[in-house]
Each structure stands twice: as structure tokens, then as C-alpha cells.
Design a protein around this motif. Structure first.
Motif, PDB file in Angstrom:
ATOM      1  N   PHE B  34      29.109  50.393  37.524  1.00 45.61           N
ATOM      2  CA  PHE B  34      29.156  49.467  36.397  1.00 45.61           C
ATOM      3  C   PHE B  34      27.981  48.489  36.451  1.00 45.61           C
ATOM      4  O   PHE B  34      27.485  48.159  37.525  1.00 45.61           O
ATOM      5  N   TYR B  36      27.808  44.625  34.889  1.00 50.13           N
ATOM      6  CA  TYR B  36      28.441  43.525  34.184  1.00 50.13           C
ATOM      7  C   TYR B  36      27.384  42.460  33.919  1.00 50.13           C
ATOM      8  O   TYR B  36      26.446  42.286  34.709  1.00 50.13           O
ATOM      9  N   GLN B  38      26.806  38.277  32.810  1.00 52.30           N
ATOM     10  CA  GLN B  38      27.412  36.945  32.708  1.00 52.30           C
ATOM     11  C   GLN B  38      26.434  36.017  32.008  1.00 52.30           C
ATOM     12  O   GLN B  38      25.418  35.629  32.588  1.00 52.30           O
ATOM     13  N   GLU B  42      29.875  31.494  30.858  1.00 56.43           N
ATOM     14  CA  GLU B  42      30.929  32.424  30.450  1.00 56.43           C
ATOM     15  C   GLU B  42      31.389  33.299  31.611  1.00 56.43           C
ATOM     16  O   GLU B  42      30.797  33.300  32.694  1.00 56.43           O
ATOM     17  N   GLY B  43      32.455  34.048  31.358  1.00 56.44           N
ATOM     18  CA  GLY B  43      32.908  35.036  32.329  1.00 56.44           C
ATOM     19  C   GLY B  43      32.087  36.311  32.232  1.00 56.44           C
ATOM     20  O   GLY B  43      31.154  36.411  31.442  1.00 56.44           O
ATOM     21  N   LEU B  44      32.442  37.272  33.052  1.00 52.29           N
ATOM     22  CA  LEU B  44      31.696  38.538  33.074  1.00 52.29           C
ATOM     23  C   LEU B  44      32.155  39.444  31.946  1.00 52.29           C
ATOM     24  O   LEU B  44      33.342  39.494  31.600  1.00 52.29           O
ATOM     25  N   LEU B  46      31.690  43.601  30.596  1.00 54.89           N
ATOM     26  CA  LEU B  46      31.167  44.917  30.916  1.00 54.89           C
ATOM     27  C   LEU B  46      29.978  45.227  30.009  1.00 54.89           C
ATOM     28  O   LEU B  46      30.067  45.126  28.787  1.00 54.89           O
ATOM     29  N   LYS B  49      28.796  51.545  31.865  1.00 52.21           N
ATOM     30  CA  LYS B  49      29.357  52.175  33.056  1.00 52.21           C
ATOM     31  C   LYS B  49      29.046  53.660  33.056  1.00 52.21           C
ATOM     32  O   LYS B  49      28.693  54.240  32.021  1.00 52.21           O
ATOM     33  N   PHE B  89      25.243  41.895  37.154  1.00 53.25           N
ATOM     34  CA  PHE B  89      25.905  42.331  38.375  1.00 53.25           C
ATOM     35  C   PHE B  89      26.101  43.837  38.344  1.00 53.25           C
ATOM     36  O   PHE B  89      26.658  44.387  37.392  1.00 53.25           O
ATOM     37  N   LYS B 101      39.643  48.640  42.460  1.00 57.32           N
ATOM     38  CA  LYS B 101      39.050  47.469  43.098  1.00 57.32           C
ATOM     39  C   LYS B 101      37.547  47.489  42.908  1.00 57.32           C
ATOM     40  O   LYS B 101      36.871  48.427  43.297  1.00 57.32           O
ATOM     41  N   LEU B 102      37.025  46.418  42.324  1.00 60.13           N
ATOM     42  CA  LEU B 102      35.593  46.300  42.091  1.00 60.13           C
ATOM     43  C   LEU B 102      34.908  45.680  43.299  1.00 60.13           C
ATOM     44  O   LEU B 102      35.365  44.673  43.828  1.00 60.13           O
ATOM     45  N   PHE B 104      31.168  44.071  44.064  1.00 56.39           N
ATOM     46  CA  PHE B 104      30.019  43.585  43.316  1.00 56.39           C
ATOM     47  C   PHE B 104      28.800  43.415  44.203  1.00 56.39           C
ATOM     48  O   PHE B 104      28.905  43.094  45.392  1.00 56.39           O
ATOM     49  N   GLY B 105      27.634  43.566  43.593  1.00 55.68           N
ATOM     50  CA  GLY B 105      26.408  43.082  44.198  1.00 55.68           C
ATOM     51  C   GLY B 105      26.320  41.572  44.007  1.00 55.68           C
ATOM     52  O   GLY B 105      27.173  40.950  43.385  1.00 55.68           O
ATOM     53  N   LYS B 106      25.260  40.978  44.534  1.00 54.59           N
ATOM     54  CA  LYS B 106      25.150  39.520  44.520  1.00 54.59           C
ATOM     55  C   LYS B 106      24.687  38.966  43.184  1.00 54.59           C
ATOM     56  O   LYS B 106      24.715  37.759  42.982  1.00 54.59           O
ATOM     57  N   GLY B 107      24.249  39.800  42.302  1.00 53.08           N
ATOM     58  CA  GLY B 107      23.817  39.335  41.000  1.00 53.08           C
ATOM     59  C   GLY B 107      22.322  39.080  40.938  1.00 53.08           C
ATOM     60  O   GLY B 107      21.702  38.690  41.930  1.00 53.08           O
TER      61      GLY B 107
END
Lengths: 113, 114
Positions: B34, B36, B38, B42-44, B46, B49, B89, B101-102, B104-107
Motif C-alpha cells: 500500500f 497511504y 497524509q 489530517e489522517g491517513l 489510502l 494498493k 507512507f 495488520k499494517l 508502515f515505513g517511516k514516511g
């Protein structure tokens, strides 16, 4: 649909205080989860739930409790806040554990002094 | 366990420049991948994918191809806009029983200047 909602948007706590971060979704989603976002760390999973009455720990569960009494709500409790819990908290949900697209709330920014 | 490594930011580009944000992963089995996004405050959300090898996800001019041989899922856009400024992300879900379960990378913070 309101989607995933979180309250409060911002909160300041003193060390040792307790509080509950609220999360609700109106999409009848089975799976809900809590993440914390810290600079340079990405998002890390705290706790998750695969349905009402079922919860489990994620990557960083220490200092947090959860419960899932209804499908809609998944509150996150800080029992005794510590400065290390200063973070932005995101709640997320998905229709089922087989549905991989997750929907995120707007976040709660928490500052612990 | 699963892990995601994405290029460190910040990335600063001029409008209409080409964007690449690298992402590589480590996972057992056949994860879904995926991106994502941000936006500030705001929130994340999608962005796109891909669920199996050689799949290409695309949305809003962004593309990423699931490369199992190189364990990569690099994000690209041919011409960025100021409105693309955000944190991106890369993430994956596990296969089998933990596919929800996701990880994530650090962004990567992207800033696009006019």
C-alpha cells in the motif's frame, strides 16, 4: 456516513493522569485498531480488535488498555500517562479482516507534561 | 518479522517535476502493498494498493508496481502539483492469519513548490 471519528482532537495531560481516547465508526466495520505516530517512526500498532469482545496487543501495547463492547466503539485508555506517550494517535477500521483497505480517523494529538 | 524501508525525506520538488519515492520491504509469504498519504492536519488516506506480484496500483496520477523479485513498491508520479505536498507512507499487510495488520515505513515528507 461520518466514517471514523476520534475525540478529542487535542489533549494535554500531566504525568500520572489517566484518560480515554474515543474512536467510533458507523460503517459496521469488524476490524478496528489504534496506532501511534511519532516523528521518524512511522505508525506503530498499539492494540487491535477483530470484532466485539475480542482484542489483542500490537507492537507497542504497554501503558494502554482497550475494550470492544460494541462494533462501533473502540476506546483507548491511558492508565497513568507518561511523557513517552506524547504522540498523535490514530484509530483505523476495515470491513473485515479479509478487507485490507483501512480507513483512518483524523487523529488525537496528546501532550503529556 | 515484516518491515518496510522507504527513502528518507524530506523531498522538495518544483511543480511539474517527476517524483519517485523508493520503498522496499521484508515479509514472509505474499503480502499486499500500500501507499497511504497524509495531508497536513489530517489522517491517513489510502492512495493505491497492489495485492500480488506485478500488479500496478494507480490513483490520482500516482503509480506503483509490486516487484517481488526486488521486494520493492516504488511510488511515481510524472508531474507533481503543489496539492501533492503531504507525507507518504509505504505499508504492507502480512499474509495468512495476520493479513489485516499494517506495517508502515517511516514516511516521506514531500513538499512541492510552485
Amino acid at each position: 456516513n461520518a466514517g471514523v471519528t476520534q475525540t478529542p482532537k487535542f489533549q494535554v495531560l500531566k504525568t500520572g493522569q489517566s484518560m480515554t481516547l474515543q474512536c467510533a465508526q458507523d460503517m459496521n466495520h469488524e476490524y478496528m485498531s489504534w496506532y501511534r505516530q511519532d516523528p521518524g517512526m512511522g505508525l506503530r500498532l498499539i492494540h487491535y480488535s477483530v470484532g466485539a469482545g475480542i482484542t489483542d496487543q500490537g507492537e507497542v501495547p504497554n501503558g494502554y488498555n482497550v475494550s470492544r463492547s460494541t462494533t462501533e466503539d473502540f476506546p483507548l485508555r491511558l492508565l497513568s500517562a507518561a511523557p513517552s506517550q506524547t504522540s498523535v494517535y490514530f484509530c483505523a477500521s476495515s470491513y473485515s479482516t479479509a478487507e485490507e483497505t483501512q480507513y483512518f480517523g483524523p487523529g488525537t494529538r496528546l501532550l503529556v507534561l | 518479522g515484516n518491515s518496510v524501508t522507504q527513502m528518507e525525506g524530506p523531498v522538495t520538488l518544483s511543480e511539474e517535476a517527476f517524483l519517485t519515492i523508493n520503498c522496499t520491504y521484508t515479509a514472509t509469504g505474499y503480502p499486499s502493498l500500500f501507499w497511504y498519504v497524509q495531508y497536513p492536519g489530517e489522517g491517513l488516506q489510502l492512495l493505491l494498493k497492489a495485492t500480488k506480484a506485478d500488479d500496478k496500483g494507480s490513483n490520482k496520477g500516482f503509480e506503483a508496481t509490486y516487484r517481488k523479485e526486488t521486494t520493492s513498491f516504488h511510488l511515481e508520479k510524472g508531474s507533481v502539483q503543489v496539492s501533492d505536498s503531504a507525507v507518504y507512507f509505504c505499508a504492507l499487510t502480512g499474509s495468512g492469519g495476520s493479513n489485516y495488520k499494517l506495517t508502515f515505513g517511516k514516511g516521506t515528507l514531500l513538499t512541492v513548490n510552485p
